[in-house]
Design a protein around this motif. Structure first.
Motif, PDB file in Angstrom:
ATOM      1  N   LYS A 128      31.737 -70.090 124.779  1.00 23.30           N
ATOM      2  CA  LYS A 128      32.587 -69.801 125.933  1.00 23.30           C
ATOM      3  C   LYS A 128      32.021 -68.688 126.799  1.00 23.30           C
ATOM      4  CE  LYS A 128      36.296 -67.419 125.181  1.00 23.30           C
ATOM      5  NZ  LYS A 128      37.666 -67.001 124.771  1.00 23.30           N
ATOM      6  N   TRP A 129      31.588 -67.588 126.166  1.00 26.01           N
ATOM      7  CA  TRP A 129      31.104 -66.437 126.931  1.00 26.01           C
ATOM      8  C   TRP A 129      29.822 -66.753 127.694  1.00 26.01           C
ATOM      9  CZ3 TRP A 129      31.979 -63.310 121.882  1.00 26.01           C
ATOM     10  CH2 TRP A 129      33.344 -63.005 121.753  1.00 26.01           C
ATOM     11  N   LEU A 130      28.924 -67.506 127.081  1.00 26.94           N
ATOM     12  CA  LEU A 130      27.701 -67.910 127.785  1.00 26.94           C
ATOM     13  C   LEU A 130      28.058 -68.756 129.001  1.00 26.94           C
ATOM     14  CD1 LEU A 130      25.405 -68.801 124.757  1.00 26.94           C
ATOM     15  CD2 LEU A 130      25.016 -66.951 126.394  1.00 26.94           C
ATOM     16  N   TRP A 131      29.001 -69.673 128.811  1.00 25.17           N
ATOM     17  CA  TRP A 131      29.439 -70.508 129.937  1.00 25.17           C
ATOM     18  C   TRP A 131      30.060 -69.655 131.043  1.00 25.17           C
ATOM     19  CZ3 TRP A 131      34.106 -71.151 132.302  1.00 25.17           C
ATOM     20  CH2 TRP A 131      34.185 -72.192 133.227  1.00 25.17           C
ATOM     21  N   MET A 132      30.865 -68.663 130.685  1.00 28.71           N
ATOM     22  CA  MET A 132      31.518 -67.799 131.675  1.00 28.71           C
ATOM     23  C   MET A 132      30.502 -67.022 132.498  1.00 28.71           C
ATOM     24  SD  MET A 132      34.764 -66.415 129.422  1.00 28.71           S
ATOM     25  CE  MET A 132      35.338 -65.271 130.687  1.00 28.71           C
ATOM     26  N   LEU A 133      29.332 -66.760 131.915  1.00 29.43           N
ATOM     27  CA  LEU A 133      28.280 -66.038 132.624  1.00 29.43           C
ATOM     28  C   LEU A 133      27.366 -66.971 133.414  1.00 29.43           C
ATOM     29  CD1 LEU A 133      27.377 -63.410 129.887  1.00 29.43           C
ATOM     30  CD2 LEU A 133      28.354 -62.918 132.140  1.00 29.43           C
ATOM     31  N   GLY A 134      27.667 -68.257 133.417  1.00 33.67           N
ATOM     32  CA  GLY A 134      26.930 -69.185 134.260  1.00 33.67           C
ATOM     33  C   GLY A 134      25.866 -69.995 133.566  1.00 33.67           C
ATOM     34  N   ALA A 135      25.661 -69.782 132.256  1.00 34.70           N
ATOM     35  CA  ALA A 135      24.644 -70.547 131.528  1.00 34.70           C
ATOM     36  C   ALA A 135      25.076 -72.008 131.392  1.00 34.70           C
ATOM     37  CB  ALA A 135      24.393 -69.935 130.154  1.00 34.70           C
ATOM     38  N   HIS A 136      24.091 -72.894 131.201  1.00 34.47           N
ATOM     39  CA  HIS A 136      24.348 -74.337 131.143  1.00 34.47           C
ATOM     40  C   HIS A 136      24.151 -74.862 129.737  1.00 34.47           C
ATOM     41  CE1 HIS A 136      24.367 -78.584 132.025  1.00 34.47           C
ATOM     42  NE2 HIS A 136      23.124 -78.709 131.583  1.00 34.47           N
ATOM     43  N   ARG A 137      25.159 -75.487 129.193  1.00 37.87           N
ATOM     44  CA  ARG A 137      25.112 -76.064 127.864  1.00 37.87           C
ATOM     45  C   ARG A 137      24.365 -77.390 127.905  1.00 37.87           C
ATOM     46  NH1 ARG A 137      29.842 -76.940 127.869  1.00 37.87           N
ATOM     47  NH2 ARG A 137      30.756 -75.066 126.992  1.00 37.87           N
ATOM     48  N   VAL A 138      23.354 -77.561 127.075  1.00 39.03           N
ATOM     49  CA  VAL A 138      22.568 -78.792 127.101  1.00 39.03           C
ATOM     50  C   VAL A 138      23.160 -79.872 126.209  1.00 39.03           C
ATOM     51  CG1 VAL A 138      20.446 -77.554 127.652  1.00 39.03           C
ATOM     52  CG2 VAL A 138      21.002 -78.039 125.261  1.00 39.03           C
ATOM     53  N   MET A 139      24.050 -79.463 125.281  1.00 37.45           N
ATOM     54  CA  MET A 139      24.711 -80.464 124.438  1.00 37.45           C
ATOM     55  C   MET A 139      25.941 -79.839 123.795  1.00 37.45           C
ATOM     56  SD  MET A 139      22.431 -80.744 120.973  1.00 37.45           S
ATOM     57  CE  MET A 139      23.701 -81.773 120.211  1.00 37.45           C
ATOM     58  N   SER A 140      26.743 -80.685 123.163  1.00 43.85           N
ATOM     59  CA  SER A 140      27.986 -80.239 122.556  1.00 43.85           C
ATOM     60  C   SER A 140      27.743 -79.209 121.463  1.00 43.85           C
ATOM     61  CB  SER A 140      28.731 -81.427 121.949  1.00 43.85           C
ATOM     62  OG  SER A 140      28.952 -82.420 122.915  1.00 43.85           O
ATOM     63  N   ARG A 141      28.699 -78.299 121.325  1.00 44.22           N
ATOM     64  CA  ARG A 141      28.613 -77.315 120.253  1.00 44.22           C
ATOM     65  C   ARG A 141      28.745 -78.015 118.907  1.00 44.22           C
ATOM     66  NH1 ARG A 141      32.949 -75.041 121.200  1.00 44.22           N
ATOM     67  NH2 ARG A 141      34.169 -75.900 119.474  1.00 44.22           N
ATOM     68  N   GLY A 142      27.919 -77.635 117.933  1.00 40.78           N
ATOM     69  CA  GLY A 142      28.004 -78.185 116.597  1.00 40.78           C
ATOM     70  C   GLY A 142      28.802 -77.274 115.691  1.00 40.78           C
ATOM     71  N   GLU A 143      29.443 -77.848 114.681  1.00 40.26           N
ATOM     72  CA  GLU A 143      30.238 -77.059 113.755  1.00 40.26           C
ATOM     73  C   GLU A 143      29.939 -77.475 112.325  1.00 40.26           C
ATOM     74  OE1 GLU A 143      34.336 -77.325 114.884  1.00 40.26           O
ATOM     75  OE2 GLU A 143      34.105 -75.801 116.436  1.00 40.26           O
ATOM     76  N   GLY A 144      29.496 -76.524 111.525  1.00 43.35           N
ATOM     77  CA  GLY A 144      29.248 -76.761 110.118  1.00 43.35           C
ATOM     78  C   GLY A 144      30.384 -76.209 109.287  1.00 43.35           C
ATOM     79  N   ASP A 145      30.792 -76.943 108.260  1.00 41.77           N
ATOM     80  CA  ASP A 145      31.945 -76.566 107.449  1.00 41.77           C
ATOM     81  C   ASP A 145      31.527 -76.370 105.996  1.00 41.77           C
ATOM     82  OD1 ASP A 145      34.414 -76.162 106.353  1.00 41.77           O
ATOM     83  OD2 ASP A 145      35.370 -77.883 107.313  1.00 41.77           O
ATOM     84  N   CYS A 146      31.785 -75.165 105.473  1.00 40.16           N
ATOM     85  CA  CYS A 146      31.449 -74.869 104.080  1.00 40.16           C
ATOM     86  C   CYS A 146      32.369 -75.597 103.105  1.00 40.16           C
ATOM     87  CB  CYS A 146      31.538 -73.367 103.827  1.00 40.16           C
ATOM     88  SG  CYS A 146      30.281 -72.400 104.676  1.00 40.16           S
ATOM     89  N   ASP A 147      33.523 -76.034 103.571  1.00 39.80           N
ATOM     90  CA  ASP A 147      34.461 -76.768 102.729  1.00 39.80           C
ATOM     91  C   ASP A 147      33.974 -78.214 102.614  1.00 39.80           C
ATOM     92  OD1 ASP A 147      36.609 -78.125 101.586  1.00 39.80           O
ATOM     93  OD2 ASP A 147      38.086 -76.804 102.511  1.00 39.80           O
TER      94      ASP A 147
END
Length: 732
Positions: A197-216
């Motif tokens: 979110k913060w990178l986006w708020m500063l104008g950076a461009h996301r090249v792909m969806s955020r990934g999420e790893g789960d220890c469970d």
């Protein structure tokens, strides 16, 4: 009629001549047409033959019959992998990802966030053509790992700091993979989401969806956190290959009807994720939209959640209107019920209300405040951070010798009686003309203020550039700037609070907005007392400060008169707003004679970003040379004063009374140890043993003087110029 005119004599020589010429012209025209058609056919066939015989890559290099020597465009120059790891998992993932990137013949760098200084280097990624990957873990309490703590703190503050802006990182490309445990649902991958979110708020461009790893392993989408990462890594490498070719995978950004676009037809797996690349321009122009991609329905409030921008069926309008009317009736009944207590500043039980409401608490917390009790707050000044890293102190360090890394900025009252156009908090704090709220005790306020300040200092341990000796010194508060926000003098126990500060050997710098003359007269001695003089005429003061008091002008003048009888150091603080108050020199000179301050600080207004509460723009910010010119002209009208010091970085100058110029040298600095001795003697004598400003003055160093080459920057430190594409903003 002549019979010869009714018939043609084809044997006539003249007629024969015309007929011959006609056939000649017709034949010529037909020949030309045939020739043109033949040429078109020849050229078309020739072009087709050329395209078949010459490879496309070679054709692209053909320019006007010559082979161009222009190099092929580079769309990705490399990949930087940043990780914040506590147990080594994120670091291990970084190594695995680096190997996969290397197989694409791309340079790759692995960087530990603990050793990375974003203040110096993150802006470099705007033009580097790199793709930055952030692998960050979340503790069970929702906090980042120790190695990523400083980076996350810096990024969060930059995202809400007007000096950076929404385009600070425009051009930077990034991807985020978060590591967490869904067993702690409320904090699951919170750090990854925030970094995204913060990178986006500063104008950076996301090249792909955020990934999420789960220890469970039970709840992990792919059976383990390692499998989650491998699945995300595969998609990232695929996206990276597309970027290398200058391609960009199409995505709806979540704005189409589900199932209608190409992105939603890629498979059930991506539909479950619910996170697609968002259209960057659409997000920049639509503030109501979610500012970052989500990868779970929880972020959107569940499946039944309806956003403000969703389309409403006409058949549902009746139900919606009934619901709105019902809410309105309930609100009116509630207001009528509590109206008796509102003017008394009490709740429905007859108790005084807390100044900080839940909504206000949320807003101020997002701005970086550490709130204390029901009406106080503390915040770490950017100059405190700067001096911890040896990058210079604030203007009070230059003018008065405070140690910026040991200064605590706080307030015992967030409320204010003015709504100044240049308020740097955009009027998120409450307003009022008298104290009507529940009151906390000064002992508790000071204790928690110091604890919160120290906790914020602790976050700088191990941060790149922080000087060890200053970090240790910073843990002991030596100065207190009661100027954070609001009107501290409104707090009914302000004198007790000041005594507690002095008992802790903490100097006091108190700022008031000149609307409480009685409180100024009753104020116990402080190290230095400020009065904001934002305008010199009644009309301009009303326009700039927008005071709540109807008799604001009388209160303003009485406050200046009350300042004149104070024996300790007094200061006028002038904030110049271009085109609003810079042409009132004579009136300012008259106000100086009314309060006889020891010092006059003149500072160009700081632009704090756009706000619906103010019409202030960058056009109102004077250049430093304009502030210098104003000060020169003002000094010509007040013969007892001269220009003493300058802090160019803050766009600020100090005018001092000539009594502080002894033997041709300025003594504007403060002997803080001597002040503590004098205030102790004052308290021990129950106020009978008084002292004056000259009793605790100290000599001003040469580098701080007006006209010095250093322009007010301490040569012991190293000046740091932030790399920013935007126009520099006048001091803070």
């Amino acid at each position: 009629m002549d019979p010869s005119m009714d018939t043609w004599d084809l044997s006539s020589p003249l007629i024969s001549l015309w007929i011959n010429r006609f056939y000649i012209y017709l034949g010529f025209a037909v020949s030309i047409s045939l020739w043109i058609c033949v040429q078109i056919v020849i050229k078309t066939q020739g072009r087709n033959l050329q395209e078949k015989s010459v490879p496309k890559a070679a054709q692209d290099l053909m320019t006007n019959g010559y082979v161009s020597l222009q190099e092929k465009d580079v769309f990705v120059s490399g990949v930087k992998i940043f990780y914040g790891s506590q147990t080594g998992t994120a670091k291990g993932f970084a190594t695995v990802l680096a190997e996969a990137v290397t197989s694409l013949d791309l340079p790759v760098a692995i960087i530990n966030l603990k050793e990375y200084d974003p203040d110096d280097h993150l802006i470099e990624e705007v033009t580097s053509k790199n793709v930055c990957v952030f692998l960050v873990a979340t503790y069970t309490d929702g906090l980042p790992t120790e190695s990523a703590e400083w980076f996350c703190k810096w990024l969060e503050e930059a995202a809400i700091d007007f000096r950076f802006g929404k385009t600070y990182l425009k051009g930077m490309r990034y991807a985020v993979f978060g590591l967490g445990n869904s067993a702690y649902a409320s904090h699951f991958n919170k750090v990854g989401k925030n970094v995204d979110k913060w990178l986006w708020m500063l104008g950076a461009h996301r090249v792909m969806s955020r990934g999420e790893g789960d220890c469970d392993v039970v709840k992990s989408k792919h059976g383990s956190i390692e499998a989650d990462f491998r699945a995300w890594k595969t998609k990232f490498i695929s996206q990276l290959q597309a970027l290398q070719k200058g391609e960009r995978k199409k995505s709806c950004g979540g704005h189409c009807k589900k199932g209608k676009c190409e992105s939603h037809q890629r498979g059930s797996e991506e539909r479950e994720e619910g996170s697609h690349e968002q259209d960057e321009l659409h997000h920049r122009d639509t503030e109501e939209e979610e500012p970052f991609e989500s990868s779970s329905e929880e972020e959107f409030g569940g499946k039944d959640h309806q956003s403000l921008n969703s389309i409403v069926d006409v058949e549902d309008l009746g139900k919606i209107m009934d619901h709105v009317k019902k809410e309105k009736r309930e609100k009116e009944q509630q207001e009528e019920k509590s109206g008796l207590f509102r003017n008394m500043g009490r709740n429905e039980d007859g108790e005084r209300r807390a100044m900080i409401t839940p909504a206000l608490r949320e807003a101020l917390t997002k701005q970086g405040y550490q709130l204390i009790g029901s009406h106080s707050g503390v915040k770490l000044c950017r100059w405190t951070k700067s001096m911890l890293r040896g990058r210079g102190g604030c203007y009070k360090h230059t003018f008065y010798g405070i140690e910026s890394h040991r200064c605590m900025e706080t307030t015992p009252s967030l409320a204010c009686a003015n709504k100044c156009v240049f308020c740097w908090r955009h009027h998120t704090n409450p307003v009022g003309t008298e104290w009507r709220w529940k009151m906390d005790q000064p002992e508790m306020i000071l204790k928690e203020a110091i604890e919160n300040h120290q906790n914020m200092i602790k976050q700088f341990k191990g941060v790149p550039g922080v000087k060890a000796e200053r970090f240790e010194e910073g843990m002991t508060v030596k100065h207190c700037a009661l100027s954070l926000v609001g009107e501290p003098i409104m707090y009914p126990e302000i004198n007790r609070f000041l005594k507690l500060l002095h008992q802790c050997k903490i100097s006091s710098f108190l700022v008031t907005n000149a609307q409480f003359p009685a409180e100024i007269r009753n104020l116990e001695p402080v190290t230095q007392l400020y009065v904001s003089v934002d305008a010199s005429t009644k009309d301009s003061l009303k326009k700039i400060d927008r005071p709540l008091f109807k008799d604001f002008w009388r209160r303003f003048l009485d406050s200046l008169k009350a300042l004149a009888v104070k024996q300790q150091r007094t200061v006028y603080r002038l904030t110049l707003v271009k085109a609003w108050n810079v042409d009132e020199l004579q009136a300012y000179a008259q106000l100086v004679s009314l309060g006889n301050p020891d010092f006059i600080e003149v500072k160009g207004v700081t632009y704090c970003g756009e706000s619906s509460a103010s019409s202030l723009t960058m056009a109102h910010v004077p250049w430093h040379e304009e502030v210098v010119q104003f000060v020169r002209e003002l000094v010509d009208l007040i013969p007892d004063y001269e220009i003493a010091c300058e802090h160019e970085h803050s766009n600020c100058l100090l005018i001092a009374h000539k009594k502080f110029k002894i033997g041709g040298e300025w003594w504007t600095w403060i002997d803080y140890n001597r002040f503590q001795e004098l205030i102790q003697e004052y308290e021990d004598s129950s106020g009978s043993k008084t002292f004056s400003a000259k009793d605790y003055m100290a000599r001003t160093p040469h580098w701080a003087l007006f006209g010095a080459n250093e322009r007010g920057f301490d040569p012991k430190d190293t000046r740091h110029q932030r790399k920013n594409k935007s126009k520099a903003i006048s001091g803070c």
